[in-house]
Scaffold this active site. Structure first.
Site, PDB file in Angstrom:
ATOM      1  N   SER B  56      41.811  39.042  30.300  1.00 34.57           N
ATOM      2  CA  SER B  56      40.823  40.098  30.057  1.00 34.57           C
ATOM      3  C   SER B  56      41.357  41.483  30.424  1.00 34.57           C
ATOM      4  CB  SER B  56      39.532  39.811  30.826  1.00 34.57           C
ATOM      5  OG  SER B  56      39.714  40.087  32.193  1.00 34.57           O
ATOM      6  N   LYS B  93      38.530  44.135  36.826  1.00 35.15           N
ATOM      7  CA  LYS B  93      38.112  44.968  35.688  1.00 35.15           C
ATOM      8  C   LYS B  93      38.311  46.436  36.054  1.00 35.15           C
ATOM      9  CE  LYS B  93      36.490  41.689  33.038  1.00 35.15           C
ATOM     10  NZ  LYS B  93      37.444  40.783  33.708  1.00 35.15           N
TER      11      LYS B  93
END
Ligand SMILES: [Mg+2]
Lengths: 475, 137
Positions: B56, B93
């Site tokens: 991701s 993230k």
């Protein structure tokens, strides 16, 4: 007036585990002693259930099931690393530090009294929480005994918000406070002495504080006198500022004349262990493993060369010379081969942990083992299995009896590359559920139950024994 | 004792003093060898390592099995790569902000959704990612 601070991590072992496994937050968690024998750390939730410090696991197993208590095996590698971080951060707040135990440190903050010491202590708490994730409480008093007591108040009394400074309180207020604290909470009194004191009418700290130190010395001991003087603000027990403890202790020597027989070698090894054990005790540590090695001279081309060493993990870390010698001689027997001219022997104690972090009474498993002869039995059974030079086999054989008792050990997040926290839990876009809410995959997480399965998978082919290679020279 | 030869060997090639061209005693050039730990870590007591799994954060150059350096002493700032805990799970993230001012977590891969932190979300920044490394063999 001196300003002595005592900084103590709340439920240290449990708090360490929670930093790396957020699922444990707000859950009842206990950490069990080395052999998963008894509770050595409890979260507040567990304390509320009435499970005492040192409670044997088999006794509260059912209660644990009922309340969903998570029981973890102790992970000393993790605790030791987190401890070092906390102590190192605290050193920035005062150069005068005594690391008192694995999760407690005295700091002399007298030099900072121009600051608001409560605020200063709050900034310690904030930094340790931010940097390490560990919650601490700070007590400040004019002696070590008072600092300890202030720390107790900081922990127990909510309005202090984690910091209690006796030195900034009114005398009247202090006396009132002391009337509510049982004498057993005073540093050095403990649970044994407390009933004796209570029988004499000293029901609370204030009563003890008001007693006549000389009379009490006659009735009890010099220590009692010191305690009472310290409760009254006279510093009797100085800060012991130590240099950082060594992580390994090596003791070895080359022989002037080559040694051939086992008994001479064992004498030397016994001597080296005794020396190393003295150093170990001097720095108030316990050893978690012992390494023994012997070799012939690498420069003598006439004689055959032989060199071998063996590391033995110590199931319950110890500083006891007798135990260490026994283990060392057992190792020596494994590696000794007759017919060589030995030129050097040595021992190394490693995996050192602070003595205070380990409560001897709770870690008596090893003594029990010794008494029943189990340890020796285990050793002898390996003895049979072991082929010559097969250290790996030996390690597995040796570890097995204890492995089952380390069922729920968390990964060594900060000391082993294979054990790092795993990141990534977000499902790709197409896995978002209908309600638009993301369900997290959690299969990869370092979960408790997976620790035991993970351990062998994560450490393929690394024998526990012979993990340490001696690189240091004689000391 | 160091002899001349060992001293010469210890001189880093790109010492700023050496390139400035001022002659000085060899001792002045003695600097410690480049150390990757020093390069990657600012605050050792607050630094932890974690391993990336999944892709991701691919477009930020963070691949599966990369090790990230997490410094808990740093204040997270918008656009920082962070380690967050959401509902008890670790994730890596970029930290962002929605129009309404809420924190959002932005992946570096279009296959993954942006995560908005709602009031009921159990969210915490665990640390700021300050670097990464990987080995090839
Ligand atoms: Mg504690």
């Amino acid at each position: 007036m001196r300003n002595i601070a005592l900084v103590d991590v709340n439920n240290f072992y449990v708090s360490c585990e929670r930093v790396f496994n957020p699922h444990l937050i707000n859950k009842p968690v206990v950490v069990l002693s080395n052999n998963d024998g008894c509770a050595v750390a409890r979260s507040n939730e567990v304390k509320k259930l009435g499970i005492g410090m040192g409670a044997p696991w088999f006794k509260f197993k059912e209660l644990a099931n009922q309340h969903g208590i998570v029981a973890l095996s102790s992970n000393y590698a993790l605790y030791a690393d987190m401890s070092n971080r906390v102590m190192s951060i605290l050193r920035e707040f005062s150069p005068h530090q005594e690391v008192y135990s694995i999760d407690e440190s005295f700091l002399d903050v007298t030099g900072f009294q121009s600051l608001n010491l409560v605020e200063y202590a709050q900034s310690m708490r904030a930094r340790i929480l931010q940097w390490t994730g560990l919650p601490v409480c700070v007590g400040i008093g004019s002696t070590k005994t008072l600092a300890k007591l202030a720390n107790y108040c900081a922990k127990k009394i909510e309005r202090f918000n984690g910091v209690c400074n006796f030195n900034s309180m009114q005398e009247e207020e202090l006396h009132k406070l002391f009337e509510c604290i049982p004498v057993s909470e005073v540093w050095g009194i403990g649970r044994k002495m407390a009933p004796q004191l209570e029988a004499l009418g000293f029901n609370h700290v204030r009563a003890l504080q008001r007693s006549d130190p000389k009379m009490m010395r006659n009735k009890f001991s010099v220590t009692m006198e010191k305690t009472i003087r310290e409760l009254n603000g006279t510093m009797c027990i100085e800060l012991e500022e130590r240099h950082r403890t060594k992580q390994q202790i090596v003791s070895s020597r080359s022989f002037g004349i080559p040694v051939r027989d086992f008994s001479s070698l064992s004498e030397s090894v016994t001597l080296y262990v005794s020396r190393a054990a003295v150093k170990l005790r001097q720095q108030a540590s316990f050893a978690g493993s012992i390494y023994v090695y012997i070799r012939t001279s690498p420069f003598n081309e006439k004689d055959p060369f032989y060199s071998n060493g063996l590391t033995i993990p110590i199931p319950s870390p110890t500083d006891d010379t007798k135990q260490l010698v026994r283990l060392a001689l057992w190792a020596l027997r494994k590696i000794y081969k007759a017919g060589y001219n030995y030129q050097k022997a040595g021992v190394m104690l490693s995996e050192l942990v602070p003595r205070e972090g380990i409560q001897t009474s709770l870690f008596s498993d090893s003594t029990l083992l010794d008494q029943s002869g189990n340890l020796m039995m285990v050793m002898d059974s390996i003895n049979k299995k072991m082929g010559k030079g097969s250290l790996k086999l030996a390690s597995e054989g040796f570890r097995k009896p204890w492995k089952m008792r380390q069922e729920n050990k968390s990964p060594c997040y900060t000391t082993n590359w294979q054990d790092l926290i795993k990141l990534e839990s977000i499902s790709p876009r197409n896995q978002v559920t209908k309600d638009g809410y993301l369900r997290m995959k959690n299969s990869h997480l370092p979960k408790l139950s997976s620790a035991e399965q993970a351990a062998p998978r994560l450490h393929p082919g690394i024998p526990v024994i012979a993990r340490n290679r001696i690189t240091s020279t004689d000391c | 004792m160091m002899n001349e030869r060992t001293i010469r060997r210890a001189i880093p090639l790109f010492s700023s003093k050496a390139s400035a061209g001022f002659p000085s005693p060899a001792d002045d050039h003695l600097e410690s060898r480049l150390d990757v730990t020093e390069y990657l870590i600012d605050q050792a007591d607050a630094t932890f390592f974690a391993m990336v799994t999944g892709d991701s954060m691919r477009d930020a150059g963070l691949l599966e099995n990369d090790i990230v350096v997490v410094d808990r002493s740093k204040k997270p700032v918008i656009s920082n790569i962070i380690i967050a805990i959401i509902d008890g799970e670790f994730t890596i993230k970029s930290l962002g902000q929605s129009k309404s001012g809420r924190p959002i977590l932005i992946p570096a891969n279009p296959d993954y959704p942006i995560i908005e932190i709602k009031d009921e979300t159990d969210f915490q920044v665990w640390g700021v990612v300050t670097g990464s490394f990987r080995r090839f063999r």
